[in-house]
Design an enzyme around this catalytic site. Structure first.
Site, PDB file in Angstrom:
ATOM      1  N   ARG A  38     -13.108 -61.826 113.916  1.00 45.90           N
ATOM      2  CA  ARG A  38     -14.512 -61.329 113.083  1.00 45.90           C
ATOM      3  C   ARG A  38     -15.568 -61.718 114.144  1.00 45.90           C
ATOM      4  NH1 ARG A  38     -18.883 -60.000 111.738  1.00 45.90           N
ATOM      5  NH2 ARG A  38     -19.767 -60.820 109.833  1.00 45.90           N
ATOM      6  N   GLU A  61     -23.148 -70.122 105.704  1.00 43.74           N
ATOM      7  CA  GLU A  61     -21.800 -69.722 105.097  1.00 43.74           C
ATOM      8  C   GLU A  61     -20.869 -70.592 104.887  1.00 43.74           C
ATOM      9  OE1 GLU A  61     -20.293 -66.521 107.980  1.00 43.74           O
ATOM     10  OE2 GLU A  61     -18.356 -67.599 107.725  1.00 43.74           O
ATOM     11  N   GLU A  63     -26.793 -57.222 102.574  1.00 48.70           N
ATOM     12  CA  GLU A  63     -27.421 -55.976 102.813  1.00 48.70           C
ATOM     13  C   GLU A  63     -28.460 -56.327 104.159  1.00 48.70           C
ATOM     14  OE1 GLU A  63     -28.099 -56.821  98.649  1.00 48.70           O
ATOM     15  OE2 GLU A  63     -29.075 -54.787  98.652  1.00 48.70           O
ATOM     16  N   HIS A  89     -26.237 -65.052 110.476  1.00 48.24           N
ATOM     17  CA  HIS A  89     -26.561 -64.530 109.196  1.00 48.24           C
ATOM     18  C   HIS A  89     -28.052 -65.191 109.205  1.00 48.24           C
ATOM     19  CE1 HIS A  89     -22.546 -63.361 108.101  1.00 48.24           C
ATOM     20  NE2 HIS A  89     -22.331 -64.504 108.497  1.00 48.24           N
ATOM     21  N   HIS A 102     -21.438 -67.611 114.998  1.00 51.60           N
ATOM     22  CA  HIS A 102     -20.066 -67.990 114.769  1.00 51.60           C
ATOM     23  C   HIS A 102     -19.065 -66.824 115.024  1.00 51.60           C
ATOM     24  CE1 HIS A 102     -21.870 -67.269 110.917  1.00 51.60           C
ATOM     25  NE2 HIS A 102     -20.677 -66.723 110.696  1.00 51.60           N
TER      26      HIS A 102
HETATM   27 FE   LIG Z   1     -20.224 -64.962 109.081  1.00 49.42          FE
END
Ligand SMILES: [Fe+2]
Ligand SMILES: [Fe+2]
Length: 387
Positions: free
Chosen positions: A94, A104, A166, A99, A143
């Site tokens: 990933r 998170e 979004e 963010h 991350h």
């Molecule tokens: Fe994340």
């Protein structure tokens, strides 16, 4: 118009006194009884659905992994918390991202993964996660996650903002793809032609090499290792044990970096009842790992709503709404819970009843003292199956 009505209309509810609000509510109710249809005040909207089947979604599926979301777009009641169920194949990445709008949290359900995370103080951490481990990346910390194998890893992500998806994910490939080559050359040191080989858009989840068991050295060997870990082994936390089950509770008190969320793993034995309570300071978000349960929510003005939950489903209980959880079925029920505050607060009905004189309860309920004496005085937390 009565003097009381005039007074209330002048005063409005801006005073926010408990007496004023209660008097206004009873006034509205009495007006509703004798008003003509044209003047009838609006009825209170029924409580909205608080259930979402996250694992039943298709979500995003790629060759190296998948992700299913429950954001405010799919699950409108869930304004303050969003969830993602993510799976990564061995070696899958990933990609590097952050963010902007949300911290998170994650709980590893199955398999193993490795994470790197950079903090604003320049410290970097590389660490591995197995079943029962959690992480917390404060808002904006960059991350990456990688599946370690053997087999796919599966983890539940929670974000302290229902709208994170979004507007809020910033991926490294997206940024590079949107930057002029001459700037990339100056900033990153490669010739402009080299950037033609970079992805043209966000990679999100891509295949990668299964890493060595021992963590690889970071590129900058002089970098200060993280002094405040982003990892907390939730299942290694001593549980709070109750007659009908147990809770592993991790707030910012146990895990100081986890400032905006409290997480709980709750195990309910067959027939258990998580007793009537509410949370004054936070919304509650639940993910059902195994087993079944029924929740009934009380949302003022006599409104209630009941929903049943099973594996892969999500519940959302709004801040301050009364509720209880009734275990269902013969198998124990396991629930992962998030609150959108690093400080855990709860008021149980039992403690409230214990915190009042008997005569007041006799008058409030219109019952004799002998009945009041049978009411609980202190919380049990999780009640055991009825004998
Ligand atoms: Fe994340
Ligand atoms: Fe609760």
């Amino acid at each position: 118009m009565s003097e009381e009505t005039k007074h209330l209309q002048t005063e409005g509810i801006s005073r926010r006194s408990v007496f004023g609000a209660a008097a206004l509510a009873s006034l509205v109710a009495s007006q509703a009884a004798d008003a003509s249809p044209a003047e009838e005040p609006k009825a209170f909207a029924p409580l909205p659905s608080f259930k979402f089947d996250i694992e039943n979604q298709t979500g995003w599926v790629g060759e190296a992994g998948s992700a299913k979301e429950a954001t405010a777009a799919e699950f409108p009641i869930s304004q303050s918390i969003a969830g993602v169920s993510m799976r990564l194949k061995p070696g899958a990445i990933r990609e590097l991202h952050w963010h902007s709008l949300a911290a998170e949290w994650a709980y590893m359900l199955e398999g193993r993964c490795r994470a790197t995370v950079i903090s604003p103080n320049g410290q970097s951490e590389i660490t591995d996660f197995g079943p029962g481990d959690t992480w917390y990346f404060p808002r904006g910390h960059g991350h990456l996650l990688q599946g370690l194998g053997p087999g796919e890893c599966h983890f539940l992500l929670g974000f302290d903002n229902g709208h994170f998806s979004e507007f809020g994910t910033f991926s490294i490939t997206d940024w590079i793809a949107g930057t002029p080559p001459e700037i990339l050359t100056r900033n990153l040191g490669l010739p402009a032609s080299a950037f033609a080989q970079f992805p043209k858009k966000e990679v999100y989840i891509c295949p990668g090499k299964v890493p060595e068991r021992a963590a690889e050295r970071l590129r900058d060997t002089q970098l200060q290792p993280a002094q405040f870990s982003h990892k907390y082994r939730l299942d290694m936390q001593p549980p709070r044990v109750f007659p009908g089950g147990r809770e592993f509770l991790v707030s910012s008190r146990e895990f100081p970096i986890q400032t905006s969320l409290t997480s709980i793993r709750m195990d309910l034995q067959p027939g258990a009842l998580r007793e009537m309570h509410w949370h004054p300071n936070a919304d509650e978000w639940q993910y059902y790992v195994r087993g079944r349960a029924r929740i009934r929510v009380f949302g003022s003005h006599g409104r209630t709503r009941t929903e049943e939950f099973g594996p892969g489903q999500v519940a959302f209980i709004q801040q301050g709404y009364g509720h209880y959880v009734e275990q269902m079925g013969d198998e124990p029920t396991e629930i992962l819970i998030l609150f959108n505050s690093g400080e855990y607060q709860e008021i149980s009905l039992a403690n409230w009843l214990g915190g009042n004189p008997s005569s007041l309860l006799e008058d409030n309920f219109g019952i004799p003292k002998s009945m009041v004496e049978q009411l609980p005085k202190r919380e049990t937390g999780i009640l055991a199956k009825k004998a």
